[in-house]
Design a protein around this motif. Structure first.
Motif, PDB file in Angstrom:
ATOM      1  N   THR A 373      -5.243  18.835 -41.319  1.00  0.00           N
ATOM      2  CA  THR A 373      -5.848  17.651 -41.941  1.00  0.00           C
ATOM      3  C   THR A 373      -7.055  17.120 -41.179  1.00  0.00           C
ATOM      4  O   THR A 373      -7.684  16.170 -41.624  1.00  0.00           O
ATOM      5  CB  THR A 373      -4.814  16.514 -42.047  1.00  0.00           C
ATOM      6  N   SER A 834      -3.710   7.179 -41.389  1.00  0.00           N
ATOM      7  CA  SER A 834      -2.516   6.902 -42.193  1.00  0.00           C
ATOM      8  C   SER A 834      -2.628   7.572 -43.557  1.00  0.00           C
ATOM      9  O   SER A 834      -1.656   8.156 -44.054  1.00  0.00           O
ATOM     10  CB  SER A 834      -2.350   5.401 -42.412  1.00  0.00           C
ATOM     11  N   ALA A 836      -4.392  10.204 -44.272  1.00  0.00           N
ATOM     12  CA  ALA A 836      -4.266  11.658 -44.078  1.00  0.00           C
ATOM     13  C   ALA A 836      -2.804  12.043 -43.881  1.00  0.00           C
ATOM     14  O   ALA A 836      -2.354  13.094 -44.361  1.00  0.00           O
ATOM     15  CB  ALA A 836      -5.103  12.096 -42.887  1.00  0.00           C
ATOM     16  N   THR A 837      -2.084  11.193 -43.194  1.00  0.00           N
ATOM     17  CA  THR A 837      -0.671  11.479 -42.946  1.00  0.00           C
ATOM     18  C   THR A 837       0.101  11.511 -44.250  1.00  0.00           C
ATOM     19  O   THR A 837       0.918  12.411 -44.497  1.00  0.00           O
ATOM     20  CB  THR A 837      -0.083  10.397 -42.020  1.00  0.00           C
ATOM     21  N   ARG A 838      -0.166  10.534 -45.080  1.00  0.00           N
ATOM     22  CA  ARG A 838       0.555  10.495 -46.352  1.00  0.00           C
ATOM     23  C   ARG A 838       0.141  11.656 -47.250  1.00  0.00           C
ATOM     24  O   ARG A 838       0.967  12.214 -47.980  1.00  0.00           O
ATOM     25  CB  ARG A 838       0.302   9.171 -47.042  1.00  0.00           C
ATOM     26  N   PHE A 840      -0.771  14.495 -46.208  1.00  0.00           N
ATOM     27  CA  PHE A 840      -0.080  15.666 -45.643  1.00  0.00           C
ATOM     28  C   PHE A 840       1.348  15.726 -46.163  1.00  0.00           C
ATOM     29  O   PHE A 840       1.849  16.776 -46.558  1.00  0.00           O
ATOM     30  CB  PHE A 840      -0.097  15.565 -44.113  1.00  0.00           C
ATOM     31  N   LEU A 841       1.967  14.577 -46.143  1.00  0.00           N
ATOM     32  CA  LEU A 841       3.351  14.517 -46.628  1.00  0.00           C
ATOM     33  C   LEU A 841       3.419  14.966 -48.083  1.00  0.00           C
ATOM     34  O   LEU A 841       4.278  15.759 -48.460  1.00  0.00           O
ATOM     35  CB  LEU A 841       3.870  13.073 -46.482  1.00  0.00           C
ATOM     36  N   PHE A 844       2.900  18.772 -48.504  1.00  0.00           N
ATOM     37  CA  PHE A 844       3.870  19.726 -47.955  1.00  0.00           C
ATOM     38  C   PHE A 844       5.325  19.321 -48.189  1.00  0.00           C
ATOM     39  O   PHE A 844       6.211  19.846 -47.536  1.00  0.00           O
ATOM     40  CB  PHE A 844       3.600  19.937 -46.469  1.00  0.00           C
ATOM     41  N   THR A 845       5.517  18.392 -49.069  1.00  0.00           N
ATOM     42  CA  THR A 845       6.901  18.102 -49.465  1.00  0.00           C
ATOM     43  C   THR A 845       7.264  19.059 -50.585  1.00  0.00           C
ATOM     44  O   THR A 845       6.737  18.981 -51.692  1.00  0.00           O
ATOM     45  CB  THR A 845       7.031  16.636 -49.922  1.00  0.00           C
ATOM     46  N   HIS A 846       8.157  19.948 -50.270  1.00  0.00           N
ATOM     47  CA  HIS A 846       8.392  21.100 -51.128  1.00  0.00           C
ATOM     48  C   HIS A 846       8.794  20.746 -52.565  1.00  0.00           C
ATOM     49  O   HIS A 846       8.220  21.237 -53.516  1.00  0.00           O
ATOM     50  CB  HIS A 846       9.499  21.954 -50.523  1.00  0.00           C
ATOM     51  N   LEU A 873       6.918   6.036 -52.147  1.00  0.00           N
ATOM     52  CA  LEU A 873       5.908   5.435 -51.276  1.00  0.00           C
ATOM     53  C   LEU A 873       5.423   4.078 -51.789  1.00  0.00           C
ATOM     54  O   LEU A 873       4.650   3.412 -51.116  1.00  0.00           O
ATOM     55  CB  LEU A 873       4.714   6.377 -51.103  1.00  0.00           C
TER      56      LEU A 873
END
Lengths: 1022, 461
Positions: A373, A834, A836-838, A840-841, A844-846, A873
């Motif tokens: 990211t 923050s 970018a973190t979300r 990312f989540l 990659f949350t399958h 979220l």
């Protein structure tokens, strides 16, 4: 009535009591601890207030055999830095630490004096009363005239913060070890040279004495020696002995690198050791078999002629009235210069507050773990000193720095854009430049600290705010600029500078140039020394290795920076407002990482072929300054001001202007991007101030930010270039994935743009003109109004869809109390992290991207994904769009970097999506044909896959999948669909989320897609 | 060693039995004799499996070395200065604490030193602050003892031996730098697999609120270590090197200054916490009991520092008042004093909930384990925390002109930096405190000290 005298007696009782009769049971303060740790200076920033110097500095001191400890040099060499701090006293303190009990002189059983090769020692000590603490690096230099042949020196990093030194002990140690090795090597060479001369003198003296003695003996009676003859014989014997001693010393000094090192932390170079072994061996052979190589001897003989030996006395006078050599005389000049540069670099690198230095390190370490990211909002990571050390690649400051340094500092070297690089010659032995580059953007802390110097006035003043010249006047920047300026005038315009050039290479350059110029000083000295001493001790190798090295990597453009011949396109100067004869082709040979994302996935050459209109902005954008320009070309009329006086100064920002724009503004404005130059943290921080002002000044800032963060191109329209550039510069901070060199930001455009340009640029500064071209531009704006937001800098209006969400609220609160741009930048950094973190989540949350049950439709998966964002979220629709867009970028980036080779081969299946609400995109994993049925829609196929496209509308541009081919069907004029980044873009199966598993394994499935809705725009005004 | 000054006639020596490998070569106490120059008074050397690399004469030489140049010392009375030598020629590191003390009626400059091999530099550096702070405090006590004419060696021994044991234990049980997330609770398939969700949340949240300083107590060493490793995921590399796993068979003692330490309960299911050592920790500590899933924490930094200082003063005062050497042993806990009665119940429930850790825990378990995704997500989370801390620091710096003015805009800070939830603010403040020591006292100190003062005044009636 009680009189005052009576009261006085009572009131004074306690006082007297305290003084005369202290309570023996009350512990004196000197044996206790203060109740409040910061009782005296109640704020945590004031711990250094009692230090008498203003900032950290480096002090070089010597323990002189004549005058005792004395300071020699401070870095920076500015009396203001040291203030009233007593350098003499402090030198006494740091040199009085007897660091070694090293033996010098004649050891028992040895007839000759021995040199003691002691390892350096490192000491951290402090003077709590003075508030001064120091890392002290002790070293010994050799001097033939000194007592025991040694001269003790130390280099100290002096700071008011003890913790700063201890926490960075290893890095300090590493850097000072390098500087020390450099200095000592130069000293050994100078020492060897001095020994050589002395030997020559002695040999000459011996021959003279022998002649004299012979003459006297012949003149006198046979078998009878006069006192004079005896005296001559004794003198001769003394000279003989002296010759042996000096030869032995020479032998010792040449064997220095061969000795076993006891210091595991010494910065030695294995190649140096190997070379010196070879050289020492050959030297030894030359000593023992002087006649074995007549060619060599002949050569030596020639070189010997350059020094005229002198007649000397057998014993050298060692008295206190002699002048001791200075540090520069003790060390070869080039090595001394390199040492000072290394130390200067060290001082720069450690400048600033510990908390910023510390956080920078942590920040970098953490960012290394989230490579996926980083491209979104982070500047590029370089390689750090400590990482170099950790990898065991301690590079040699002496002769073998080339490969290591080039490898190490390439990214951060590119602080200035191409133009800068081109006009600069290979830098002088310049660790200083290296240091600039090394420290460059990485000197977050110092700049952050420096940024606190900004005044509120500056922030409120638009003019001052964007004037970088004030920033440059600060320490670090100033130094950097100065270095650039010092270097650039000597430019060789044909050579692209490698600013990483090996200091020694540059020294070699100097030497060779002086040779060319007829100056034979160095050559002569080198020649004279060559008879006994290994070459590595005598001079810096100017040989083919380095010279070649410079040619190879020093003079050639760097991989990402080179001006490829193919990329230089002859252009029609009539098309543009001003340009050089050549323009820089915008399409790089290698696809840019950011290209081909969602709506922007058409390869540029295709754009040019299919959309003639696009050529105009294309040229306007890219042809407005040659990367090779060194100033304005005669005959070109620049609308505002010539580039020459501003843009070619060597400032990274200004130089970017040169390559980007035809018309440099009347104000010097930094760009947020550097065309083909890495966008640095420093540039971004400077833009932070503009961003804060934008947020405060424009109540609709939030809407603009949302446009950028949700992938909708924002056009900043204005007639005044400076203002537009400033706005673009500020807003560029919010552009996700702006590209390594800011490719997705076009700061100033004077021509109409086309739809295809919207693929490349997410933020555009557009010139408002009262001309036919201007009308055309306005037309293009209205034509593409569905896809863009328009910020009118003149009218102060914004036309864009309204944002209803909470995710970005804290990022653009115009009531914020944040005062400074640097603070806002930090805040923004954490907010963007923050996001970018979300994202990312989400990416990659399958379970969000895969069909849970067989036959589950793509739309259902899409709904599940939105449901996740809303329910889990707690995000609103508009916020979902932001995260979906970011997630899309992440997925594309991930796939581009992981699986490009696999995608190119797949040409088989075709996918046609007919969702009336959306336009299906060809799935890069599956491939597919794309057909256009809606003139207003834009389809964005996967650029990585390729494919043929059928265009049915001149305004629409379809982006075929090059690898798969296929047509895209557009059915909804209002919507633009993009390949699903999270799933369909390519990640269809669990394997895709695992970098260890190949992507191709799942290509055959039909991925779901989501539709990107461009809502109706509203106009915001202030 | 062939060179060096003449040895002291009789240097007393204490051999300390240390289990396992002890990286310490020796500890020395030396002083500057006004007639003879530097003299070594006492040597402590470890008796362990590996033989000592230095002879007594070498130790003496090095100890003398530490006092060189100190004749110029102009520090204030009572100051303890630290010198740190890396002598490559001798292959040793020496950490020296220089102070003044009264010996035989004369004021002397003294040096308490520990000597390690140079090869242990990387091992020692992260522990430097821990060692130095502990030695500094024992020197404070020692100075009082010297002033009274008592034997300082016994006082110093009471800390030198634990430091040897600490270094020895860190050699074998320190937390690895690269923790495999598989060894932690974050590798569970779902939240709550290994422990209760709320317990994990509380533990991590409190751990972060107390600046990453925690002790994990339990009966099962595996369980304890899993929590220790989980908490250490949130620490920096240097902090991890200052953390210790729990020993499987028996427990280590509690050690002041470590960030996370695992402690094993005895057979009766209890663990005795030394009050003083816990209070002397540089940061407040979180107490986690994995047997009963409880999380308790000490008050925030400014209160902790205040309590610590008051206790230190009481302790030193008690030593000062001691009538004889036997009157008060150096490590006796001072329970009361005329002005200060320490609150022995220093661990309290975690009062403040946060959203940062809560969302992290909720979200991280959404990512599939075993694919490195969670490690990356953790890095994201930590990056945000570090950046928020730096932002907060900068915000306060701007508002107060680097501390020149009092900070009065806490409410604005919370709003601007999105730290409205008290737990979030505590976490970010804790991170900032580590960057800028004393920040808590600066921001929250005044009202706290005022209230304490008022309480004291009220209690005095």
């Amino acid at each position: 009535m009680i009189g005052s005298p009576d009261v006085v007696a009572f009131t004074k009782e306690d006082v007297f009591g305290d003084c005369v009769y202290p309570d023996p049971w009350v512990i004196p303060e000197e044996f206790s601890v203060p109740l409040f740790p910061q009782a005296n200076n109640a704020n945590p920033w004031a711990k250094t207030s009692y230090a008498k110097f203003t900032k950290d500095f480096i002090l070089i001191s010597e323990f002189s055999e004549q005058v005792g400890p004395q300071p020699l040099l401070t870095i920076p060499d500015d009396p203001k830095v040291c203030g009233t701090f007593d350098l003499n006293y402090f030198s006494l303190r740091i040199m009085s630490v007897d660091y070694q009990a090293s033996f010098v002189g004649h050891p028992p059983g040895s007839g000759y004096p021995r040199l003691s090769f002691v390892e350096d020692s490192r000491v951290v000590l402090g003077d709590s009363k003075e508030g001064a603490f120091a890392y002290v690096h002790h070293l010994t230099l050799y001097d033939l005239e000194a007592r025991g042949f040694v001269r003790p020196f130390c280099m100290a990093y002096v700071s008011a913060d003890e913790r700063k030194i201890m926490l960075q002990f290893e890095e300090l140690s590493l850097r000072f070890s390098r500087a020390s090795e450099c200095l000592k090597t130069g000293n050994r060479r100078a020492f060897a040279r001095e020994l050589q001369r002395k030997l020559r003198d002695l040999e000459y003296t011996r021959s003279v004495l022998q002649k004299e003695e012979g003459l006297q003996r012949e003149a006198g009676p046979q078998g009878c020696y006069s006192a004079h003859v005896v005296e001559k014989a004794n003198e001769l014997a003394a000279v003989e002995k002296s010759i042996y001693e000096h030869r032995d010393l020479l032998k010792q000094i040449t064997s220095y690198p061969l000795r076993p090192r006891r210091d595991p932390h010494a910065a030695h170079c294995q190649r140096c050791v190997t070379e010196s072994q070879t050289d020492a061996h050959s030297s030894h052979n030359a000593h023992t078999h002087p006649d074995t190589s007549p060619a060599v001897r002949g050569e030596e003989g020639e070189r010997r002629q350059s020094y005229t030996p002198q007649l000397i006395k057998g014993k050298s006078a060692k008295c206190f009235d002699k002048r001791l050599k200075t540090l520069t005389e003790l060390c070869q000049e080039s090595f001394y210069d390199a040492t000072v540069e290394l130390l200067t670099d060290t001082e720069r690198c450690f400048r600033g507050d510990l908390c910023y230095l510390h956080t920078r390190r942590l920040d970098r370490a953490l960012r290394r773990k989230q490579n996926i990211t980083n491209f979104l909002f982070e500047e590029e990571l370089g390689e750090e000193e400590e990482e170099v050390a950790a990898l065991g690649r301690i590079f040699c400051s002496l002769t073998h720095t080339k490969e290591a340094e080039t490898r190490l500092h390439n990214p951060s070297i590119m602080l200035c854009p191409v133009k800068d690089m081109e006009v600069c010659t290979p830098c002088p032995a310049s660790s200083a430049l290296l240091s600039d580059a090394l420290a460059g953007d990485e000197r977050l802390e110092l700049s952050l600290s420096d940024l606190t110097m900004e005044t509120q006035d500056q922030e409120s003043s638009e003019e001052n705010k964007d004037s970088f010249s004030s920033d440059r006047s600060g320490g670090g920047d100033g130094g950097e600029k100065e270095s650039d300026e010092n270097v650039c005038p000597n430019a060789d315009s044909n050579a692209i500078t490698d600013r990483n050039a090996d200091p020694n290479t540059d020294r070699a350059d100097k030497e060779s140039s002086s040779e060319d110029g007829g100056s034979s000083v160095l050559e002569d000295e080198g020649g004279e020394e060559a008879d006994h001493t290994p070459i590595f001790l005598l001079e810096v190798e100017p040989g083919c290795g380095q010279q070649g090295g410079r040619t190879d990597s020093g003079c050639e453009p760097e991989a990402g920076m080179e001006a490829h011949p193919d990329s230089l396109v002859q252009m029609d100067t009539a098309c543009c407002m001003s340009q050089e004869g050549f323009l820089y082709d915008s399409s790089p040979p290698v696809k840019l990482p950011g290209s081909g994302l969602g709506p922007t996935s058409l390869p540029l050459p295709l754009v040019v072929n299919q959309e003639p209109q696009a050529m105009l902005p294309f040229q306007g954008a890219y042809s407005l300054g040659s990367p090779h320009c060194q100033g304005p070309v005669a005959g070109l009329d620049l609308p505002v001001k010539s580039l020459g006086d501003t843009a070619s100064r060597g400032s990274d920002q200004d130089s970017s202007d040169c390559t980007m724009s035809a018309s440099a503004g009347s104000e010097q404005i930094g760009l947020p991007v550097g065309y083909r130059g890495v966008v640095t943290l420093r540039q971004r921080k400077k833009a932070g101030q503009g961003a804060l002002k934008f947020v405060r000044q424009y109540p609709f800032a939030l809407q603009a930010l949302w446009s950028l963060l949700s992938g909708r191109t924002l056009v900043v329209l204005g007639s005044e270039e400076g203002r537009v550039r400033r706005l673009v510069s500020a807003l560029a901070l919010y552009v996700p994935g702006p590209g390594r060199c800011g490719e997705r930001v076009q700061p100033w455009l004077s021509c109409p743009f086309s739809l295809t340009d919207l693929q490349s640029w997410k933020l555009i500064g557009l010139q408002r003109m009262a001309s036919p071209v201007g009308t055309s531009m306005l037309c293009s704006l209205s034509r593409y109004s569905r896809y863009i937001s328009v910020l009118d800098a003149d009218q102060k209006t914004l036309r864009c869809p309204s944002y209803r969400g909470s995710l970005l609220a804290n990022m653009a609160d115009h009531r914020t109390h944040i005062r400074r741009g640097s603070t806002y930048f930090l805040h923004l950094q954490s907010m963007l992290s923050s996001l970018a973190t979300r994202a990312f989540l989400l990416s990659f949350t399958h379970h969000l991207h895969l069909p849970i049950i067989p036959g589950e439709k793509r739309q259902e998966v899409e709904e599940r994904r939105r449901g996740f964002l809303k329910d889990q979220l707690g995000l609103a629709d508009d916020d979902c769009n932001v995260l979906l867009y970011l997630s899309q970028l992440i997925t594309k980036h991930y796939l581009d970097t992981e699986t490009t080779p696999h995608l190119e081969a797949d040409n088989t299946s075709v996918t046609t999506h007919q969702d009336p609400e959306s336009v299906s995109m060809p799935d890069p994993a599956t491939g597919g044909a794309v057909s256009h049925q809606d003139p207003e829609s834009v389809s964005m196929p996967e650029p990585a896959t390729g494919g043929a496209v059928t265009h049915q509308d001149p305004e629409s541009v379809s982006m075929p999948d090059p690898a798969t081919g296929g047509a895209v069907t557009h059915q909804d004029p209002e919507s633009v669909s993009m390949p699903d980044p999270a799933t369909g873009g390519a990640v269809l199966s669990e394997q895709y989320l695992d970098p260890a598993k190949p992507l191709s394994a799942t290509r055959g499935r039909n991925p779901p897609s989501f539709t990107y809705h461009y809502t109706t725009s509203q106009v915001f005004k202030i | 060693m062939s060179s060096g000054p003449p040895q002291s006639p009789a240097v007393a020596k204490t051999e300390v039995t240390v289990e396992g490998e002890c990286p310490l070569l020796a500890a020395t106490f030396a002083y500057w004799d006004n007639i003879l120059g530097p003299r070594v008074r006492h040597i402590w050397s470890p008796r362990c499996e590996q033989p000592l690399l230095l002879s007594d004469s070498e130790v003496t030489f090095l100890a003398n070395h530490t006092l060189n140049g100190e004749i110029l010392r102009s520090a204030e009375c009572g100051a303890v200065d630290v010198k740190f030598f890396v002598l490559a020629e001798k292959g040793v590191i020496i950490v020296s604490l220089i102070f003044d003390g009264e010996l035989k009626g004369d004021k002397n400059t003294c040096a308490l030193s520990i000597i390690l091999p140079q090869t242990e530099l990387a091992f020692y550096l992260p522990l430097h602050t821990v060692c130095v702070e502990r030695l500094k405090h024992i020197i404070r006590k020692g100075r009082i003892w010297m002033q009274k004419g008592y034997n300082i060696i016994s006082v110093l021994t009471s800390e030198i031996v634990p430091i040897m044991e600490l270094l020895s234990s860190m050699k074998t049980h320190s937390v690895p730098d690269n923790i495999d997330i598989k060894d932690t609770l974050l590798n569970d398939d779902d939240i709550g697999d290994s422990c209760h969700e709320d317990f994990l949340h509380k533990a991590i949240s409190s751990h972060l609120q107390t600046c990453g300083c925690s002790m994990v107590v339990g009966s099962n060493p595996d369980k304890v270590n899993k929590i220790v490793l989980t908490l250490c995921l949130f620490l920096t590399s240097a902090e991890k090197k200052c953390s210790r796993l729990c020993k499987a068979d028996s427990s280590f003692k509690y050690d002041t200054g470590l960030f996370v330490q695992g402690l094993l309960k005895d057979s009766t299911g209890s663990f005795v916490l030394p009050f003083r050592q816990v209070l002397y920790s540089p940061y407040p500590t979180t107490h986690i009991d994995v047997d009963i899933n409880t999380v308790k924490q000490m008050p925030p930094c400014h209160e902790h520092t205040y309590n610590q200082r008051r206790y230190m003063r009481s302790e030193l005062s008690a030593l000062w008042k001691a009538a004889s050497e036997e009157d008060i042993a150096p490590d006796t806990i001072i329970h009361t004093d005329e002005f200060f009665t320490p609150d022995l119940n220093i661990f309290q429930d975690v009062m403040h909930k946060d959203t940062l850790v809560k969302s992290f825990i909720d979200e991280v378990f959404m990512l599939k384990p075993g694919l490195n995704l969670r490690s990356t997500y953790l890095a994201h989370f930590l990056l945000i925390l570090h950046r928020k801390a730096l932002t907060l620091l900068k915000y306060i710096e701007d508002e107060t002109q680097k501390g020149k003015k009092p900070f009065r805009s806490l409410r604005s800070l919370k709003t601007d930096l999105d730290l409205m939830v008290e737990g979030d603010l505590n976490i970010v403040m804790a991170f900032a405190e580590k960057l800028r020591a004393g920040l808590h006292s600066f921001v929250f100190g005044k009202p706290f000290y005022t209230s304490v003062h008022e309480r004291d005044v009220l209690m005095s009636f």
